[in-house]
Design an enzyme around this catalytic site. Structure first.
Site, PDB file in Angstrom:
ATOM      1  N   ASP A 217       6.655   8.569  17.139  1.00  0.00           N
ATOM      2  CA  ASP A 217       6.573   9.904  16.529  1.00  0.00           C
ATOM      3  C   ASP A 217       7.900  10.630  16.708  1.00  0.00           C
ATOM      4  O   ASP A 217       7.944  11.838  16.919  1.00  0.00           O
ATOM      5  CB  ASP A 217       5.430  10.691  17.167  1.00  0.00           C
ATOM      6  CG  ASP A 217       5.067  11.949  16.377  1.00  0.00           C
ATOM      7  OD1 ASP A 217       5.278  11.955  15.153  1.00  0.00           O
ATOM      8  OD2 ASP A 217       4.592  12.919  16.991  1.00  0.00           O
ATOM      9  N   ASP A 234       7.626  13.767  24.940  1.00  0.00           N
ATOM     10  CA  ASP A 234       6.363  13.521  24.228  1.00  0.00           C
ATOM     11  C   ASP A 234       6.208  12.044  23.889  1.00  0.00           C
ATOM     12  O   ASP A 234       6.291  11.647  22.729  1.00  0.00           O
ATOM     13  CB  ASP A 234       6.282  14.378  22.966  1.00  0.00           C
ATOM     14  CG  ASP A 234       4.878  14.373  22.364  1.00  0.00           C
ATOM     15  OD1 ASP A 234       3.929  14.067  23.101  1.00  0.00           O
ATOM     16  OD2 ASP A 234       4.738  14.668  21.162  1.00  0.00           O
TER      17      ASP A 234
END
Length: 283
Positions: A217, A234
């Site tokens: 991502d 993340d």
């Protein structure tokens, strides 16, 4: 009698946490060795059992987790021992939400190749029950902590993972004072000025691939820029490129995403070339 290197010698202070000031005892002493970050621990890590964690506010909110800022500090009346680490440091506390508040949107494509040992937990996750969502939160937290530990040990630019406690990950706070570092998307540079940043992002992609992973991502919104250094954040959805059926596709998407952002800012690099280099590192 001998103790392991992870044994925390009890230390006493006349200061107690103030619940009205959002304080608690440091959770470090209760953490097991596998719940702590990779050795050697950075010099800034606070390991004293007398340390107190003070909540300073929310850094970022999200659908799956919120990031809080914590000041972990040893009261001034405590004399630090040789193994107590630093006296104080700021930490980012990423807390995955429970079943009542969370809205887990991670696609199942990220979970391909992962297995849940407990079949009851697996069925509950498939049904989306409260128990299943609670299990899912714990799995994402554990996955992110494990990924940070592995990547940091390999020299990839990620925040140092201090410890994990349930669905809370405590990690290095990337920023100045209590102000978080800006995201790459917030950087105003353009053209050739972006070359040093692109080189670091390229190395992060290659570092993930060298370990067999794609971020899954990657975008300018989960890359921080701190004093000219790019740090990836993340990573709970980190994808094993070889074992995940869509791993190669996700790796290519990461390369296209970051190259597209740089191209819009006037620094053009071929995403296919970056992808080819990364894929070569995987295989």
């Amino acid at each position: 009698m001998s103790f392991s290197d992870d044994f925390v010698v009890p230390t006493f202070s006349t200061v107690d946490p103030d619940s009205d000031a959002d304080q608690r005892w440091s959770t470090w002493p209760a953490a097991t060795p596998t719940e702590r970050g990779p050795r050697p621990w950075p010099a800034w890590v606070v390991t004293s059992a007398a340390a107190i964690d003070t909540e300073l506010g929310v850094v970022k909110t999200g659908k799956e987790a919120d990031v809080h800022l914590i000041d972990r500090a040893v009261p001034t009346d405590v004399v630090l021992g040789a193994g107590d680490g630093a006296r104080a440091s700021l930490l980012a506390a990423k807390r995955y939400r429970g079943p009542e508040q969370s809205d887990f949107h991670r696609s199942s494509e990220y979970r391909e190749g992962r297995r849940v040992r407990n079949t009851r937990d697996g069925r509950a996750m498939a049904r989306g029950s409260a128990h299943g969502r609670r299990v899912q939160a714990g799995l994402w937290a554990a996955a992110e902590f494990d990924a940070l530990c592995r990547l940091h040990s390999l020299g990839v630019a990620v925040p140092y993972p201090v410890q994990i406690s349930g669905t809370e990950i405590l990690m290095e706070f990337v920023g100045h004072g209590a102000e978080a570092a800006p995201r790459l998307a917030q950087i105003k540079d353009d053209g050739a000025m972006l070359w040093p940043l692109f080189e670091q992002v390229h190395e992060i992609v290659i570092g993930f691939a060298r370990a067999g992973f794609a971020h899954g991502d990657l975008s300018p919104y989960n890359l921080l820029v701190h004093d000219g250094r790019v740090v990836a954040i993340d990573v709970p959805q980190l994808v094993d490129v070889a074992s995940n059926p869509t791993g190669v596709e996700l790796l290519e998407r990461d390369c296209r995403n970051v190259c597209a952002w740089f191209a819009r800012r006037g620094f053009v690099r071929d995403p296919e070339q970056v992808f080819a280099e990364a894929l070569g590192e995987v295989y």
